[in-house]
Scaffold this motif. Structure first.
Motif, PDB file in Angstrom:
ATOM      1  N   SER A 285       1.146  -1.270   0.147  1.00 23.90           N
ATOM      2  CA  SER A 285      -0.110   0.057   0.015  1.00 23.90           C
ATOM      3  C   SER A 285       0.955   1.222   0.136  1.00 23.90           C
ATOM      4  O   SER A 285       0.569   2.278  -0.669  1.00 23.90           O
ATOM      5  N   LEU A 286       2.074   1.198   0.678  1.00 24.48           N
ATOM      6  CA  LEU A 286       2.905   2.403   0.658  1.00 24.48           C
ATOM      7  C   LEU A 286       3.312   2.492  -0.656  1.00 24.48           C
ATOM      8  O   LEU A 286       3.571   3.651  -1.124  1.00 24.48           O
ATOM      9  N   LEU A 287       3.879   1.604  -1.580  1.00 20.53           N
ATOM     10  CA  LEU A 287       4.335   1.588  -2.878  1.00 20.53           C
ATOM     11  C   LEU A 287       3.075   2.111  -3.822  1.00 20.53           C
ATOM     12  O   LEU A 287       3.544   3.002  -4.518  1.00 20.53           O
ATOM     13  N   TRP A 288       1.870   1.790  -3.694  1.00 20.25           N
ATOM     14  CA  TRP A 288       0.781   2.114  -4.491  1.00 20.25           C
ATOM     15  C   TRP A 288       0.563   3.806  -3.949  1.00 20.25           C
ATOM     16  O   TRP A 288       0.415   4.411  -5.014  1.00 20.25           O
ATOM     17  N   TYR A 289       0.664   4.193  -2.756  1.00 13.27           N
ATOM     18  CA  TYR A 289       0.575   5.638  -2.272  1.00 13.27           C
ATOM     19  C   TYR A 289       1.728   6.303  -3.047  1.00 13.27           C
ATOM     20  O   TYR A 289       1.475   7.476  -3.367  1.00 13.27           O
ATOM     21  N   TRP A 290       2.894   5.863  -2.926  1.00 13.64           N
ATOM     22  CA  TRP A 290       4.173   6.493  -3.699  1.00 13.64           C
ATOM     23  C   TRP A 290       3.848   6.758  -5.160  1.00 13.64           C
ATOM     24  O   TRP A 290       3.832   7.936  -5.588  1.00 13.64           O
TER      25      TRP A 290
ATOM     26  N   ASN B 203      -6.653   7.702  -3.882  1.00 13.24           N
ATOM     27  CA  ASN B 203      -6.406   9.183  -3.798  1.00 13.24           C
ATOM     28  C   ASN B 203      -5.914   9.474  -2.316  1.00 13.24           C
ATOM     29  O   ASN B 203      -5.843  10.792  -1.816  1.00 13.24           O
ATOM     30  N   GLY B 204      -5.417   8.388  -1.417  1.00 20.81           N
ATOM     31  CA  GLY B 204      -5.152   8.800  -0.315  1.00 20.81           C
ATOM     32  C   GLY B 204      -4.332   7.213   0.440  1.00 20.81           C
ATOM     33  O   GLY B 204      -4.384   6.502  -0.422  1.00 20.81           O
ATOM     34  N   LEU B 205      -3.928   7.504   1.692  1.00 16.59           N
ATOM     35  CA  LEU B 205      -3.202   6.026   1.913  1.00 16.59           C
ATOM     36  C   LEU B 205      -4.165   4.840   2.380  1.00 16.59           C
ATOM     37  O   LEU B 205      -3.942   3.763   2.187  1.00 16.59           O
ATOM     38  N   THR B 206      -5.420   5.269   2.887  1.00 20.45           N
ATOM     39  CA  THR B 206      -6.563   4.287   3.084  1.00 20.45           C
ATOM     40  C   THR B 206      -6.843   3.811   2.057  1.00 20.45           C
ATOM     41  O   THR B 206      -6.916   2.352   1.788  1.00 20.45           O
ATOM     42  N   THR B 207      -7.178   4.432   0.821  1.00 18.82           N
ATOM     43  CA  THR B 207      -7.709   3.696  -0.528  1.00 18.82           C
ATOM     44  C   THR B 207      -6.424   3.179  -1.033  1.00 18.82           C
ATOM     45  O   THR B 207      -6.597   1.822  -1.810  1.00 18.82           O
ATOM     46  N   ALA B 208      -5.244   3.358  -0.897  1.00 23.00           N
ATOM     47  CA  ALA B 208      -3.940   2.796  -1.345  1.00 23.00           C
ATOM     48  C   ALA B 208      -3.999   1.365  -0.566  1.00 23.00           C
ATOM     49  O   ALA B 208      -3.794   0.195  -1.446  1.00 23.00           O
ATOM     50  N   PHE B 209      -4.365   1.344   0.875  1.00 28.15           N
ATOM     51  CA  PHE B 209      -4.166   0.003   1.489  1.00 28.15           C
ATOM     52  C   PHE B 209      -5.409  -0.932   1.093  1.00 28.15           C
ATOM     53  O   PHE B 209      -5.299  -2.089   0.689  1.00 28.15           O
ATOM     54  N   LEU B 210      -6.459  -0.367   1.040  1.00 28.01           N
ATOM     55  CA  LEU B 210      -7.734  -1.165   0.226  1.00 28.01           C
ATOM     56  C   LEU B 210      -7.569  -1.647  -1.095  1.00 28.01           C
ATOM     57  O   LEU B 210      -7.553  -2.714  -1.353  1.00 28.01           O
ATOM     58  N   TYR B 211      -6.886  -1.072  -1.829  1.00 30.58           N
ATOM     59  CA  TYR B 211      -6.535  -1.520  -3.185  1.00 30.58           C
ATOM     60  C   TYR B 211      -5.351  -2.526  -3.154  1.00 30.58           C
ATOM     61  O   TYR B 211      -5.321  -3.505  -4.036  1.00 30.58           O
TER      62      TYR B 211
ATOM     63  N   ASN C  64       2.463  10.519  -9.261  1.00 33.56           N
ATOM     64  CA  ASN C  64       1.420  10.930 -10.545  1.00 33.56           C
ATOM     65  C   ASN C  64       0.705  12.172 -10.267  1.00 33.56           C
ATOM     66  O   ASN C  64       0.002  12.577 -11.095  1.00 33.56           O
ATOM     67  N   GLY C  65       0.462  12.570  -8.900  1.00 31.31           N
ATOM     68  CA  GLY C  65      -0.372  13.801  -8.569  1.00 31.31           C
ATOM     69  C   GLY C  65      -1.751  13.355  -8.468  1.00 31.31           C
ATOM     70  O   GLY C  65      -2.817  14.068  -8.797  1.00 31.31           O
ATOM     71  N   ASP C  66      -1.949  11.960  -8.135  1.00 31.59           N
ATOM     72  CA  ASP C  66      -3.410  11.635  -7.934  1.00 31.59           C
ATOM     73  C   ASP C  66      -4.067  11.804  -6.563  1.00 31.59           C
ATOM     74  O   ASP C  66      -5.121  11.485  -6.557  1.00 31.59           O
ATOM     75  N   LEU C  67      -3.150  12.309  -5.594  1.00 33.25           N
ATOM     76  CA  LEU C  67      -3.718  12.173  -4.124  1.00 33.25           C
ATOM     77  C   LEU C  67      -4.596  13.545  -4.081  1.00 33.25           C
ATOM     78  O   LEU C  67      -4.744  14.484  -4.932  1.00 33.25           O
ATOM     79  N   THR C  68      -5.433  13.416  -3.175  1.00 34.02           N
ATOM     80  CA  THR C  68      -6.440  14.581  -2.897  1.00 34.02           C
ATOM     81  C   THR C  68      -5.640  15.794  -2.407  1.00 34.02           C
ATOM     82  O   THR C  68      -4.669  15.575  -1.450  1.00 34.02           O
ATOM     83  N   GLY C  69      -5.861  16.928  -2.817  1.00 34.38           N
ATOM     84  CA  GLY C  69      -5.138  18.093  -2.504  1.00 34.38           C
ATOM     85  C   GLY C  69      -4.062  18.400  -3.479  1.00 34.38           C
ATOM     86  O   GLY C  69      -3.361  19.589  -3.264  1.00 34.38           O
ATOM     87  N   GLN C  70      -3.657  17.498  -4.272  1.00 35.23           N
ATOM     88  CA  GLN C  70      -2.564  17.773  -5.213  1.00 35.23           C
ATOM     89  C   GLN C  70      -3.303  18.744  -6.561  1.00 35.23           C
ATOM     90  O   GLN C  70      -4.467  18.475  -6.918  1.00 35.23           O
ATOM     91  N   ASN C  71      -2.562  19.707  -7.010  1.00 33.20           N
ATOM     92  CA  ASN C  71      -2.988  20.436  -8.148  1.00 33.20           C
ATOM     93  C   ASN C  71      -3.050  19.284  -9.479  1.00 33.20           C
ATOM     94  O   ASN C  71      -2.035  19.048  -9.868  1.00 33.20           O
TER      95      ASN C  71
END
Length: 382
Positions: free
Chosen positions: A83-88, A113-121, A93-100
């Protein structure tokens, strides 16, 4: 007053010392249920890596609580690391919430779009759940390589943990739990010889193929050179009426060891037995009929668990329906029987009886010849 206090103190000391003497018992090397009472000390730290090299045996032999902890930690840890690798990747790629995000921005993974969703994925990918809410878009080449790596590692963890749990469940030690020995051993006459007897029973109807039984006498000895050998081992042969190898282990068996001149118990007597310091370890090796796995059952007897002048009660009978019935309530029970006080007494008594039988039967005179007399001669003169 002084004498009273002194006597009182002596009684107190005597009361404290006597129970300790009764509680003093010889430490066993092998417990009644077969566990070895031994510990290793002063092992070099470099030798501990040998357990890691033989990791399969280490994982199979550790306790269940550690196996379950390893099971949870391996899956949860792998989900979190990936999940940390998917979050990275999502952050790069600028997919997180709050990024322009620019117009026309394409995410690497939808709805991550966050660490929680990355862990679920990560969890859905490794467990192949696939809810459909999160999926690769194919826009990022690194996500394809990462999902392949995670899938392969997930399969490896599944196979390894399932193998460890299956191997631990099917350990031959569990089959040994259904083979039991009598709580005590007895010494009595059997077939004209003084013998040490024990009982062993198979609690399952499935047989143990190629069963063999043998014993080891453990004691402390001193050599002629003055060297003290702790846990000196002496072989003890056990047998049944049909032999000692390939036992037909369908019902409880009574195993016996003949106490003769070659036996280490030859010098024992009914009085000296309780004061001895030894441990008799009995082994039963066999192969389980249903699983074809070799197993060993063992137990031990100290002198206080060997009854001189007793014999086991019969436990096998035949019912009216023609079946054989085994009464395990009398499995370890014994009754007092007439038994010689020692082996020398038994041999001396046997020799004395043989000598009396020879005297009663007479002695052959090899110089005596039988002469047939055909005519009777009257030698009497008037």
């Amino acid at each position: 007053m002084v004498s009273l206090s002194s006597s009182r103190m002596f009684q107190l000391l005597q009361g404290h010392l006597q129970p300790d003497a009764h509680r003093t018992r010889k430490s066993r090397l092998v417990t009644k249920d077969g566990r070895c009472n031994i510990e290793f000390g002063n092992i070099e730290y470099s030798n501990h890596f040998a357990y890691l090299l033989d990791f399969w045996t280490t994982f199979v032999e550790i306790r269940w609580r550690f196996v379950l902890l390893l099971f949870v930690a391996s899956f949860a840890g792998s989900w979190f690391i990936f999940s940390l690798l998917w979050y990275w990747i999502a952050k790069s790629n600028g997919d997180l919430t709050g990024q322009n995000r620019t117009d026309g921005h394409v995410q690497c993974v939808d709805n991550v779009n966050g660490l929680t969703t990355a862990f679920l994925y990560s969890l859905e990918t490794q467990t192949t759940i696939g809810y459909g809410g999160r999926a690769l878009t194919g826009h990022c080449a690194g996500t394809v390589a990462l999902i392949i790596v995670q899938s392969l590692i997930g399969v490896f963890i599944n196979c390894f943990m399932c193998g460890v749990i299956l191997a631990k469940i099917s350990l031959p030690k569990k089959r040994a739990k259904t083979v039991t020995f009598s709580d005590t051993a007895v010494i009595c006459l059997k077939k004209g010889s003084l013998c040490l007897l024990i009982r062993v029973a198979n609690l399952r109807k499935t047989l143990l193929i190629g069963s063999q039984i043998y014993g080891k006498l453990l004691r402390t000895t001193t050599t002629a050179d003055g060297e003290t050998i702790i846990l000196d081992q002496v072989d003890i042969d056990f047998t049944v009426d049909a032999g000692k190898d390939n036992l037909f282990f369908v019902c409880p068996l009574t195993l016996y060891h003949v106490i003769n001149t070659s036996s280490p118990f030859y010098e024992l007597s009914a009085d000296s037995l309780p004061q001895q310091d030894f441990e008799l370890v009995v082994f039963l090796d066999g192969m389980a009929e249903s699983t074809s796995s070799a197993c060993q059952v063992r137990t031990s007897y100290v002198p206080q668990e060997i009854k001189w002048g007793y014999s086991f009660l019969p436990i096998i009978s035949r019912t009216k329906m023609g079946k054989y019935h085994v009464d395990f309530s009398n499995f370890s029970k014994s009754v007092r029987v007439t038994t010689p006080h020692c082996v020398h007494c038994f041999e001396t008594d046997s020799d004395h009886r043989k000598h009396n039988n020879q005297e009663k039967g007479g002695i052959d005179n090899l110089g005596f010849q039988v002469i047939d007399i055909h005519d009777s001669v009257d030698v009497t003169k008037m």
